[in-house]
Design an enzyme around this catalytic site. Structure first.
Site, PDB file in Angstrom:
ATOM      1  N   GLY A  43       0.809  -1.219   0.000  1.00 10.33           N
ATOM      2  CA  GLY A  43       0.000   0.000   0.000  1.00 10.33           C
ATOM      3  C   GLY A  43       0.841   1.268   0.000  1.00 10.33           C
ATOM      4  O   GLY A  43       0.543   2.229  -0.714  1.00 10.33           O
ATOM      5  N   CYS A  44       1.901   1.254   0.773  1.00 12.80           N
ATOM      6  CA  CYS A  44       2.773   2.433   0.877  1.00 12.80           C
ATOM      7  C   CYS A  44       3.522   2.682  -0.435  1.00 12.80           C
ATOM      8  O   CYS A  44       3.718   3.826  -0.839  1.00 12.80           O
ATOM      9  CB  CYS A  44       3.751   2.268   2.037  1.00 12.80           C
ATOM     10  SG  CYS A  44       2.908   2.100   3.620  1.00 12.80           S
ATOM     11  N   THR A  45       3.919   1.603  -1.094  1.00 13.12           N
ATOM     12  CA  THR A  45       4.606   1.733  -2.376  1.00 13.12           C
ATOM     13  C   THR A  45       3.653   2.304  -3.421  1.00 13.12           C
ATOM     14  O   THR A  45       3.995   3.254  -4.136  1.00 13.12           O
ATOM     15  CB  THR A  45       5.160   0.359  -2.831  1.00 13.12           C
ATOM     16  OG1 THR A  45       6.095  -0.093  -1.852  1.00 13.12           O
ATOM     17  CG2 THR A  45       5.843   0.461  -4.177  1.00 13.12           C
ATOM     18  N   ALA A  48       3.059   6.050  -2.709  1.00 12.20           N
ATOM     19  CA  ALA A  48       4.225   6.876  -3.046  1.00 12.20           C
ATOM     20  C   ALA A  48       4.402   7.001  -4.563  1.00 12.20           C
ATOM     21  O   ALA A  48       4.731   8.078  -5.077  1.00 12.20           O
ATOM     22  CB  ALA A  48       5.484   6.288  -2.413  1.00 12.20           C
TER      23      ALA A  48
END
Length: 154
Positions: A43-45, A48
């Site tokens: 999710g963070c990738t 970003a």
């Protein structure tokens, strides 16, 4: 948790290259301040990468995008290099800013309790006031939602 209309708390944190970045460096601009749990997780990738892809759209609206997590500067550098990220990533290993913005919270997963970052985005207007807060962000469509909100408020 901070509330709408309040002045955004000042902070100073290092970026992936160990340069000290202050919130006040961006006075007179919209600031999208997004807090995320961990570098190199799915999710963070995705978040970003999506913010990086839209940086020109944000710049056209006089906005900067800043991602903050408890990961180290070295971790951010590896993350940015691996994923070709252009979004600004700041390191809050001491969790002071995470706590100040109310995103370092008790979480539960598989019956286990632990402290971690609740994915949250703050929109700060050019005068430094918080004008929108997205809590427990779902990554899909989030960047477009933030862009639309800046356009609406500009």
């Amino acid at each position: 948790m901070l509330t709408l209309g309040t002045q955004s708390p000042e902070f100073s944190l290092p970026d992936k290259d160990d340069n000290l970045i202050r919130l006040s460096d961006f006075q007179g601009k919209w600031v999208v301040l997004y807090f995320y749990p961990k570098d190199n997780t799915s999710g963070c990738t995705t978040e970003a990468i999506q913010f990086s892809k839209e940086l020109d759209s944000f710049a056209q609206l006089n906005a900067v995008v800043i991602g903050i997590s408890p990961d180290s500067c070295a971790s951010h550098k590896k993350f940015a290099d691996k994923q070709n990220l252009t979004v600004m990533l700041l390191s809050d290993t001491e969790k002071k800013v995470l706590e100040q913005y109310g995103v370092w919270q008790l979480k539960k997963m598989y019956g286990r309790e632990y402290y971690g970052v609740v994915r949250t985005t703050y929109l700060i207007n050019p005068e430094g006031k918080i004008v929108n807060i997205w809590e427990k962000v779902k990554v899909a469509g989030h960047v477009e939602t933030v862009l639309a909100k800046i356009r609406e408020l500009s």
